[in-house]
Design an enzyme around this catalytic site. Structure first.
Site, short mmCIF file in Angstrom:
data_model
loop_
_atom_site.label_atom_id
_atom_site.label_comp_id
_atom_site.label_asym_id
_atom_site.label_seq_id
_atom_site.Cartn_x
_atom_site.Cartn_y
_atom_site.Cartn_z
N ARG A 165 -7.29 7.87 4.13
CA ARG A 165 -7.19 6.65 3.41
C ARG A 165 -5.71 6.32 2.53
NH1 ARG A 165 -11.96 4.46 -0.01
NH2 ARG A 165 -11.00 2.87 -0.67
N LYS A 198 -6.57 -3.11 -7.45
CA LYS A 198 -6.63 -4.00 -6.99
C LYS A 198 -7.89 -5.07 -7.08
CE LYS A 198 -4.85 -2.20 -2.64
NZ LYS A 198 -6.89 -2.36 -1.85
N ARG A 241 -2.56 -4.97 6.05
CA ARG A 241 -2.16 -3.78 5.83
C ARG A 241 -1.17 -3.32 6.85
NH1 ARG A 241 -7.40 -3.21 3.02
NH2 ARG A 241 -7.66 -1.02 2.91
N ARG A 279 -19.13 4.76 -2.49
CA ARG A 279 -18.75 3.92 -0.90
C ARG A 279 -18.28 5.31 -0.53
NH1 ARG A 279 -13.72 -0.37 -2.06
NH2 ARG A 279 -13.24 0.63 -0.17
N ARG A 295 -15.78 5.57 -8.91
CA ARG A 295 -15.88 4.42 -8.44
C ARG A 295 -17.60 4.09 -7.79
NH1 ARG A 295 -12.28 1.00 -5.11
NH2 ARG A 295 -12.57 2.41 -2.87
#
Ligand code: AMP
Length: 220
Positions: free
Chosen positions: A174, A18, A93, A163, A130
């Site tokens: 998460r 996203k 969220r 990250r 990522r």
């Protein structure tokens, strides 16, 4: 064209793409993108009191406290560039943040939720590859979106890194957190005739095409 300006709200699990898609939509529609995750990472990098407070939650993959995130978000909404609409990545969220957003925008904007669907397995695969640039915030992937030169950001030439919260144990947390908090957002979004739901397990280009096609139809 609709009379009210729009807020395009992206939601989907971590790693659903996203962030990438909201940036591309922002360019396409010439609207600013507000990513609360990125706002937090900037605060952290600048070692501001809010950034330092948020850091321990972000590192563990937990949501930052609503009060803190709302303070940062509100400050961002005070900028003028949002007056013709904007794109949200990572906010709201949960129910508190959703209600808060609705109060903040009142009836000035129309909400347009965009759901990006991706399975848990795919999320874990994706996040382990990522990489982000801590300088300009650009997001890359070792397999799906590699930089031209390994380890170096194409945009600004800074080093890229994984990250803290993309490490597998944190990703699982998460994901669990996302599922718990997204329920209310889904109920809200599904009530919207505007809801755009996209299969996020396609190439970046195909997801982008699906989103643009649906949005261009919506705003005409
Ligand atoms: P993201 O870049 O959207 O994946 O966000 C990275 C991390 O920042 C999340 O795992 C949370 O710790 C924190 N964060 C970002 N947005 C929010 C939010 N709206 N509410 C609470 N925490 C957030």
């Amino acid at each position: 064209m609709k009379s009210k300006h729009q807020i395009f709200v992206f939601f989907g699990p971590p790693g659903s793409g996203k962030g990438t898609q909201s940036d591309m939509l922002g360019e396409h529609l010439k609207l600013p993108v507000i990513s609360t995750g990125e706002l937090l990472r900037k605060e952290e990098a600048n070692k501001t009191p809010l950034g330092l407070k948020a850091s321990r939650y972000v590192k563990r993959g937990q949501l930052a406290p609503d009060k803190l995130i709302t303070e940062i978000f509100k400050a961002r909404l005070a900028k003028r560039d949002i007056s013709h609409g904007f794109i949200l990545d990572g906010y709201p969220r949960n129910k508190f943040q959703l209600d808060n957003l609705l109060v903040m925008i009142q009836d000035k904007y129309e909400l347009c939720p965009i759901e990006v669907r991706v399975s848990d397995r795919e999320v874990i695969n994706r996040l382990s590859g990522r990489r982000i640039c801590t300088n300009c915030g650009a997001s890359w992937h070792l397999v799906y979106k590699p930089t031209k030169k390994a380890g170096i950001c194409d945009v600004c030439g800074h080093k890229i890194s994984i990250r803290e919260d993309d490490k597998p144990s944190v990703v699982r947390q998460r994901l669990a957190g996302y599922k718990e908090t997204v329920k209310d957002l889904l109920v809200f979004a599904k009530k919207h005739q505007n809801l755009i739901s996209i299969n996020g397990e396609q190439s970046i280009a195909k997801v982008k095409k699906d989103i643009f096609t649906k949005i261009d139809k919506l705003i005409k």
